[in-house]
Design a protein around this motif. Structure first.
Motif, PDB file in Angstrom:
ATOM      1  N   ILE A  59       0.915  -1.104   0.201  1.00 44.72           N
ATOM      2  CA  ILE A  59       0.299  -0.015   0.238  1.00 44.72           C
ATOM      3  C   ILE A  59       0.940   1.149   0.225  1.00 44.72           C
ATOM      4  O   ILE A  59       0.909   2.122  -1.229  1.00 44.72           O
ATOM      5  CB  ILE A  59      -0.866  -0.233   1.412  1.00 44.72           C
ATOM      6  N   ALA A  60       1.913   1.135   0.554  1.00 42.22           N
ATOM      7  CA  ALA A  60       2.770   2.385   1.248  1.00 42.22           C
ATOM      8  C   ALA A  60       3.640   2.571  -0.202  1.00 42.22           C
ATOM      9  O   ALA A  60       3.594   4.051  -0.517  1.00 42.22           O
ATOM     10  CB  ALA A  60       3.944   2.213   1.790  1.00 42.22           C
ATOM     11  N   ALA A  61       3.519   1.070  -1.291  1.00 39.93           N
ATOM     12  CA  ALA A  61       4.450   1.685  -2.592  1.00 39.93           C
ATOM     13  C   ALA A  61       3.130   2.236  -3.344  1.00 39.93           C
ATOM     14  O   ALA A  61       4.273   2.537  -4.561  1.00 39.93           O
ATOM     15  CB  ALA A  61       4.827   0.538  -2.754  1.00 39.93           C
ATOM     16  N   THR A  62       2.179   2.057  -3.446  1.00 37.65           N
ATOM     17  CA  THR A  62       1.523   2.201  -4.522  1.00 37.65           C
ATOM     18  C   THR A  62       0.909   3.416  -4.096  1.00 37.65           C
ATOM     19  O   THR A  62       0.744   4.549  -5.544  1.00 37.65           O
ATOM     20  CB  THR A  62      -0.209   1.364  -4.145  1.00 37.65           C
ATOM     21  N   ILE A  63       0.985   4.054  -3.252  1.00 41.11           N
ATOM     22  CA  ILE A  63       0.602   5.880  -3.008  1.00 41.11           C
ATOM     23  C   ILE A  63       1.778   6.948  -3.654  1.00 41.11           C
ATOM     24  O   ILE A  63       1.381   7.123  -4.433  1.00 41.11           O
ATOM     25  CB  ILE A  63       0.617   5.914  -1.922  1.00 41.11           C
ATOM     26  N   PRO A  64       3.103   6.440  -3.158  1.00 40.07           N
ATOM     27  CA  PRO A  64       3.954   7.197  -4.950  1.00 40.07           C
ATOM     28  C   PRO A  64       3.591   7.239  -5.968  1.00 40.07           C
ATOM     29  O   PRO A  64       3.920   8.463  -7.123  1.00 40.07           O
ATOM     30  CB  PRO A  64       5.546   7.188  -4.057  1.00 40.07           C
ATOM     31  N   ALA A  65       3.739   5.752  -6.612  1.00 34.49           N
ATOM     32  CA  ALA A  65       3.240   5.769  -7.649  1.00 34.49           C
ATOM     33  C   ALA A  65       2.016   5.682  -7.688  1.00 34.49           C
ATOM     34  O   ALA A  65       1.539   6.791  -9.788  1.00 34.49           O
ATOM     35  CB  ALA A  65       2.872   4.913  -8.411  1.00 34.49           C
ATOM     36  N   VAL A  66       0.815   6.412  -7.524  1.00 35.70           N
ATOM     37  CA  VAL A  66      -0.521   7.243  -8.037  1.00 35.70           C
ATOM     38  C   VAL A  66       0.212   8.080  -7.870  1.00 35.70           C
ATOM     39  O   VAL A  66      -1.053   8.855  -8.959  1.00 35.70           O
ATOM     40  CB  VAL A  66      -1.514   6.407  -7.081  1.00 35.70           C
ATOM     41  N   VAL A  67       0.669   9.175  -6.694  1.00 34.87           N
ATOM     42  CA  VAL A  67       0.840  10.693  -7.195  1.00 34.87           C
ATOM     43  C   VAL A  67       1.162  10.775  -8.225  1.00 34.87           C
ATOM     44  O   VAL A  67       1.066  11.975  -9.059  1.00 34.87           O
ATOM     45  CB  VAL A  67       1.378  10.977  -5.508  1.00 34.87           C
ATOM     46  N   ILE A  68       2.188  10.746  -8.462  1.00 31.20           N
ATOM     47  CA  ILE A  68       3.400  11.037 -10.000  1.00 31.20           C
ATOM     48  C   ILE A  68       2.144  10.803 -11.000  1.00 31.20           C
ATOM     49  O   ILE A  68       2.836  11.355 -11.743  1.00 31.20           O
ATOM     50  CB  ILE A  68       4.324   9.809  -9.510  1.00 31.20           C
ATOM     51  N   ALA A  69       1.628   9.567 -11.028  1.00 31.13           N
ATOM     52  CA  ALA A  69       0.869   9.503 -12.060  1.00 31.13           C
ATOM     53  C   ALA A  69      -0.227  10.099 -12.426  1.00 31.13           C
ATOM     54  O   ALA A  69      -0.693  10.484 -13.389  1.00 31.13           O
ATOM     55  CB  ALA A  69      -0.243   7.741 -12.286  1.00 31.13           C
ATOM     56  N   TYR A  70      -0.273  10.644 -11.808  1.00 38.42           N
ATOM     57  CA  TYR A  70      -1.874  11.994 -11.187  1.00 38.42           C
ATOM     58  C   TYR A  70      -1.373  13.246 -12.054  1.00 38.42           C
ATOM     59  O   TYR A  70      -1.531  14.291 -12.374  1.00 38.42           O
ATOM     60  CB  TYR A  70      -2.213  12.271 -10.205  1.00 38.42           C
ATOM     61  N   ALA A  85      -3.607   7.543 -13.038  1.00 37.77           N
ATOM     62  CA  ALA A  85      -3.850   7.355 -11.626  1.00 37.77           C
ATOM     63  C   ALA A  85      -4.641   5.877 -11.908  1.00 37.77           C
ATOM     64  O   ALA A  85      -4.330   5.555 -10.361  1.00 37.77           O
ATOM     65  CB  ALA A  85      -4.070   8.068 -10.737  1.00 37.77           C
ATOM     66  N   LEU A  86      -5.697   5.403 -11.637  1.00 36.98           N
ATOM     67  CA  LEU A  86      -6.464   4.977 -11.453  1.00 36.98           C
ATOM     68  C   LEU A  86      -5.953   2.940 -12.282  1.00 36.98           C
ATOM     69  O   LEU A  86      -6.190   2.431 -11.420  1.00 36.98           O
ATOM     70  CB  LEU A  86      -7.966   4.681 -12.054  1.00 36.98           C
ATOM     71  N   ILE A  87      -5.579   3.023 -13.613  1.00 35.01           N
ATOM     72  CA  ILE A  87      -5.062   2.646 -13.779  1.00 35.01           C
ATOM     73  C   ILE A  87      -3.791   1.963 -12.942  1.00 35.01           C
ATOM     74  O   ILE A  87      -3.901   0.753 -12.720  1.00 35.01           O
ATOM     75  CB  ILE A  87      -4.625   2.735 -15.391  1.00 35.01           C
ATOM     76  N   ILE A  88      -2.809   3.005 -12.528  1.00 33.20           N
ATOM     77  CA  ILE A  88      -1.680   2.613 -11.862  1.00 33.20           C
ATOM     78  C   ILE A  88      -2.600   1.882 -10.942  1.00 33.20           C
ATOM     79  O   ILE A  88      -1.864   0.410 -10.194  1.00 33.20           O
ATOM     80  CB  ILE A  88      -1.345   3.388 -11.684  1.00 33.20           C
ATOM     81  N   ILE A  89      -3.231   2.499  -9.859  1.00 29.51           N
ATOM     82  CA  ILE A  89      -3.940   1.671  -8.858  1.00 29.51           C
ATOM     83  C   ILE A  89      -4.894   0.537  -9.010  1.00 29.51           C
ATOM     84  O   ILE A  89      -3.958  -0.466  -8.533  1.00 29.51           O
ATOM     85  CB  ILE A  89      -5.104   1.973  -8.172  1.00 29.51           C
ATOM     86  N   ALA A  90      -4.917  -0.192 -10.161  1.00 31.97           N
ATOM     87  CA  ALA A  90      -5.085  -1.312 -10.701  1.00 31.97           C
ATOM     88  C   ALA A  90      -3.931  -2.875 -11.303  1.00 31.97           C
ATOM     89  O   ALA A  90      -4.030  -3.435 -11.359  1.00 31.97           O
ATOM     90  CB  ALA A  90      -6.036  -1.129 -12.019  1.00 31.97           C
ATOM     91  N   ILE A  91      -3.321  -1.502 -11.669  1.00 31.97           N
ATOM     92  CA  ILE A  91      -1.748  -2.596 -11.642  1.00 31.97           C
ATOM     93  C   ILE A  91      -1.401  -2.977 -10.534  1.00 31.97           C
ATOM     94  O   ILE A  91      -0.759  -4.442 -10.503  1.00 31.97           O
ATOM     95  CB  ILE A  91      -0.626  -1.745 -12.967  1.00 31.97           C
ATOM     96  N   TYR A  92      -1.410  -1.740  -9.137  1.00 26.89           N
ATOM     97  CA  TYR A  92      -0.722  -1.785  -8.286  1.00 26.89           C
ATOM     98  C   TYR A  92      -1.351  -3.219  -7.722  1.00 26.89           C
ATOM     99  O   TYR A  92      -0.346  -4.185  -6.979  1.00 26.89           O
ATOM    100  CB  TYR A  92      -0.416  -1.314  -7.210  1.00 26.89           C
ATOM    101  N   ILE A  93      -1.967  -3.666  -7.717  1.00 29.43           N
ATOM    102  CA  ILE A  93      -3.573  -4.108  -7.095  1.00 29.43           C
ATOM    103  C   ILE A  93      -3.120  -6.193  -8.074  1.00 29.43           C
ATOM    104  O   ILE A  93      -3.086  -6.778  -7.009  1.00 29.43           O
ATOM    105  CB  ILE A  93      -4.771  -3.982  -6.992  1.00 29.43           C
ATOM    106  N   LEU A  94      -3.256  -5.379  -8.842  1.00 28.20           N
ATOM    107  CA  LEU A  94      -2.822  -6.816  -9.739  1.00 28.20           C
ATOM    108  C   LEU A  94      -1.648  -7.684  -9.436  1.00 28.20           C
ATOM    109  O   LEU A  94      -1.303  -9.049  -9.272  1.00 28.20           O
ATOM    110  CB  LEU A  94      -2.817  -6.827 -11.380  1.00 28.20           C
TER     111      LEU A  94
END
Length: 158
Positions: A59-70, A85-94
């Protein structure tokens, strides 16, 4: 003899965790590059290191990726930043689902000589009963218990 086998289980378990961290870092890097995520190398290192911290790390790794994507958007996909940013969330979840249900039971199970299904079931039960510590230690504890039982009941004493 028994102590040596138990020590080997725990060392192999730790090695397998390092392998998973590298796997997640590499997968995150490749997928990040494919979708045009900025700062992919740094984000993949964060994801790999985060893999070593059960539940909280991913979860902590996803947050900066989503912020940068946004903020920066994609250099490959023609989508708005909020959608990226939503696509990045989905990718990290997958990636996490792939790791938790396929990679981890196989890699860690092989490291301690335990069938992947048994590893997955054990992680589920220990996780329900003990939470995060149960998830972290389910496989090596089960393998240690197996060795102790085998030693007590099946090995001949001299």
């Amino acid at each position: 003899m028994l102590l040596k086998r138990i020590l080997k289980i725990w060392i192999n378990y730790l090695k397998s965790q390092l392998v998973l961290m590298v796997f997640i870092g590499v997968i995150t890097y490749i997928v990040g590059k494919m979708v045009g995520l900025s700062d992919t190398l740094v984000l993949s290192i964060v994801a790999g290191v985060g893999e070593g911290i059960v539940q909280i790390g991913p979860i902590a790794a996803t947050i900066p990726a989503v912020v940068i994507a946004y903020i920066k958007g994609s250099s490959v996909l023609s989508v708005e930043n909020w959608l990226f940013a939503l696509i990045i969330i989905a990718i990290y979840i997958l990636i996490q689902m792939f790791e938790n249900y396929i990679l981890k039971p196989k890699i860690v199970g092989d490291a301690v000589n335990m069938h992947p299904i048994l590893s997955l079931v054990g992680m589920t039960i220990f996780g329900i009963l003990l939470g995060i510590p149960g998830l972290i230690f389910a496989i090596p504890v089960m393998a240690t218990a197996r060795e102790i039982i085998h030693y007590l009941f099946y090995e001949e004493r001299k």
